[in-house]
Design an enzyme around this catalytic site. Structure first.
Site, PDB file in Angstrom:
ATOM      1  N   HIS A 149       0.872  -1.183   0.000  1.00 29.25           N
ATOM      2  CA  HIS A 149       0.000   0.000   0.000  1.00 29.25           C
ATOM      3  C   HIS A 149       0.906   1.230   0.000  1.00 29.25           C
ATOM      4  O   HIS A 149       1.530   1.542   1.019  1.00 29.25           O
ATOM      5  CB  HIS A 149      -0.938  -0.021   1.207  1.00 29.25           C
ATOM      6  CG  HIS A 149      -1.877  -1.194   1.192  1.00 29.25           C
ATOM      7  ND1 HIS A 149      -2.155  -1.949   2.309  1.00 29.25           N
ATOM      8  CD2 HIS A 149      -2.591  -1.741   0.177  1.00 29.25           C
ATOM      9  CE1 HIS A 149      -2.997  -2.918   1.990  1.00 29.25           C
ATOM     10  NE2 HIS A 149      -3.283  -2.809   0.684  1.00 29.25           N
ATOM     11  N   GLU A 176       1.470   3.959   2.648  1.00 27.32           N
ATOM     12  CA  GLU A 176       1.987   3.533   3.964  1.00 27.32           C
ATOM     13  C   GLU A 176       3.517   3.601   3.929  1.00 27.32           C
ATOM     14  O   GLU A 176       4.222   2.598   4.023  1.00 27.32           O
ATOM     15  CB  GLU A 176       1.445   2.136   4.287  1.00 27.32           C
ATOM     16  CG  GLU A 176      -0.077   2.137   4.403  1.00 27.32           C
ATOM     17  CD  GLU A 176      -0.718   0.766   4.367  1.00 27.32           C
ATOM     18  OE1 GLU A 176      -1.954   0.693   4.245  1.00 27.32           O
ATOM     19  OE2 GLU A 176       0.011  -0.250   4.455  1.00 27.32           O
ATOM     20  N   GLU A 222       1.885  -3.747  11.393  1.00 28.78           N
ATOM     21  CA  GLU A 222       1.200  -2.457  11.219  1.00 28.78           C
ATOM     22  C   GLU A 222       1.854  -1.397  12.091  1.00 28.78           C
ATOM     23  O   GLU A 222       2.021  -1.608  13.294  1.00 28.78           O
ATOM     24  CB  GLU A 222      -0.274  -2.603  11.613  1.00 28.78           C
ATOM     25  CG  GLU A 222      -1.082  -3.512  10.713  1.00 28.78           C
ATOM     26  CD  GLU A 222      -1.338  -2.932   9.324  1.00 28.78           C
ATOM     27  OE1 GLU A 222      -1.799  -3.687   8.452  1.00 28.78           O
ATOM     28  OE2 GLU A 222      -1.092  -1.727   9.125  1.00 28.78           O
TER      29      GLU A 222
HETATM   30  C1  GEM Z   1      -4.487  -5.055   5.984  1.00 33.67           C
HETATM   31  S1  GEM Z   1      -4.136  -6.707   6.361  1.00 33.67           S
HETATM   32  C2  GEM Z   1      -5.597  -7.528   6.090  1.00 33.67           C
HETATM   33  C3  GEM Z   1      -6.311  -7.764   7.358  1.00 33.67           C
HETATM   34  N1  GEM Z   1      -5.579  -8.752   8.065  1.00 33.67           N
HETATM   35  C4  GEM Z   1      -6.055  -9.367   9.134  1.00 33.67           C
HETATM   36  N2  GEM Z   1      -5.350 -10.331   9.668  1.00 33.67           N
HETATM   37  N3  GEM Z   1      -7.222  -8.988   9.624  1.00 33.67           N
HETATM   38  C5  GEM Z   1      -5.213  -4.964   4.650  1.00 33.67           C
HETATM   39  O1  GEM Z   1      -4.606  -5.235   3.607  1.00 33.67           O
HETATM   40  O2  GEM Z   1      -6.422  -4.634   4.676  1.00 33.67           O
HETATM   41  C6  GEM Z   1      -3.162  -4.384   5.956  1.00 33.67           C
HETATM   42  C7  GEM Z   1      -3.226  -2.926   5.663  1.00 33.67           C
HETATM   43  O3  GEM Z   1      -4.114  -2.485   4.915  1.00 33.67           O
HETATM   44  O4  GEM Z   1      -2.373  -2.231   6.154  1.00 33.67           O
HETATM   45 ZN    ZN Z   2      -1.435  -1.738   4.186  1.00 32.32          ZN
END
Ligand code: GEM
Ligand code: ZN
Length: 375
Positions: free
Chosen positions: A166, A169, A335
């Protein structure tokens, strides 16, 4: 007075900018996508004049909760990014600031430019421990670059680290910069011991096109790469296609995918408890990794995070879940906050590049704790 964003990772739309105390802006959506949240622009005005910048229409942004208690970052020199007075009224983000210079940059988080990305690759490949590999081209024709650190050898574990699926980020690539600087430090005992036991495959930026385009969440064609891991394609998600292809060649014993979270003011990990193949072995590895990460730094915590997936209900298109299932290995999404770690708040900078880099160093302690138990 002038507002511009025609530069690496720039993103803003000017609605009106004639009065310093009534500047109206909006954020452009990712190309071919409805996601928007990342902003990065320059204000040219007069120093020591009070400015009020309102970024409008945020109720429909990707993560509206991300604006609650959020403080925007600003910079004069594009190196030091400090927090500025910011309010969210449920619809609009209001930045109130009196600049000390005529030109000032604002962004959602400290940007990580494509030039800095190329510099990081160039710095790493000068180490005798590191080899840079070209995996393939993105949709806009940029390199997908892989760094291989350590000598592949029978019996060594295979550790993959990816970042910035992403693109907005940017904390993920700051984290990788700190991680690489320690891993390549030939005087660091933890790094040296890890490299005796494992080979590292590191992708510092999974989404260079989205990064340069100033996207929050998608690649050049509006595709969310972290929903492409079950069935990536050269047509839509070559970034994932090439990395997954390489993983199938090397195997994976530990996978870490670095991200940023808009709403939660914490550092945390999300694992594979919802995978069909989740086992007591993987749970033990997850627990051990987290316990040692907690001991390594108070910047990490394991109380707040994403809701746990129910058994068998993990989304198989998400990188961590797909890789964890495919290779029956320890796999985490990491995260970091766009806001701050509210357990250790810093009112001047919030969560910042320096703290991202330190976390990238500290995670190595957790890797060292589990490396012998991965298989
Ligand atoms: C998240 S990771 C996906 C959700 N993971 C769990 N284990 N609930 C995404 O891609 O939505 C990561 C992010 O966006 O930073
Ligand atoms: Zn992400």
């Amino acid at each position: 007075m002038r507002i511009s964003s025609n530069f690496d990772s720039g993103n803003i739309e000017v609605i009106s900018a004639s009065l310093p105390d009534d500047i109206k802006l909006s954020i452009k959506k990712d190309n071919q996508s409805d996601f928007y949240q990342w902003f990065h622009f320059k204000l040219e005005s007069r120093a020591f004049l009070s400015h009020r910048l309102t970024i409008t229409n945020l109720k429909s942004s990707a993560y509206p909760d991300g604006w609650k208690n959020y403080q925007a970052v600003a910079s004069y020199d594009r190196q030091e990014w400090f927090r500025v007075d910011t309010e969210f009224d449920g619809e609009n983000l209001i930045i109130q600031h009196t600049p000390e210079y005529d030109h000032i940059y604002f962004a959602y988080f400290a940007p990580y430019s494509y030039e800095r990305h190329l510099d990081l690759l160039a710095y790493a490949q000068q180490s005798s421990l590191c080899q840079q590999q070209f995996l393939g081209e993105t949709l806009d024709g940029r390199d997908m670059s892989l760094l291989v650190i350590g000598e592949p050898e029978e019996g060594k574990k295979i550790i993959w680290v990816t970042a910035r699926q992403h693109p907005g980020e940017t904390m993920a690539e700051w984290f990788i910069e700190g991680f690489l600087e320690r891993l390549l430090d030939e005087n660091d005992g933890v790094a040296r011991q890890l490299l005796n036991k494992a080979v590292f495959y590191v992708v510092p930026n999974m989404n260079p096109d989205g990064s340069v385009r100033g996207h929050l969440r998608t690649n050049a064609h509006g595709v969310n790469l972290n929903r492409e891991w079950a069935n990536p394609s050269l047509a839509s998600s070559p970034e994932v296609f090439y990395v997954k292809q390489k993983m199938l060649e090397t195997g994976v014993d530990l996978f870490l995918d670095a991200h940023g979270d808009e709403a939660l003011p914490y550092n945390f990990v999300a694992g594979c408890e919802g995978n069909p193949g989740y086992s007591p072995r993987i749970k033990d590895l997850e627990d051990s990794f987290k316990q040692h990460f907690l001991l390594a730094t108070p910047e990490f915590q394991d109380i707040f995070g994403y809701p746990k997936d129910k058994p068998g209900e993990a989304n198989p298109t998400v990188a961590t879940h797909a890789v964890g299932q495919q290779f029956d290995c320890l796999a985490f999404t990491l995260e970091m906050p766009f806001k701050d770690n509210i357990d250790l708040p810093d009112s001047a900078y919030g969560w910042s590049p320096v703290r991202c880099k330190q976390l990238g160093e500290d995670v190595m302690i957790a890797m060292r704790a589990v490396v012998d138990m991965l298989r």
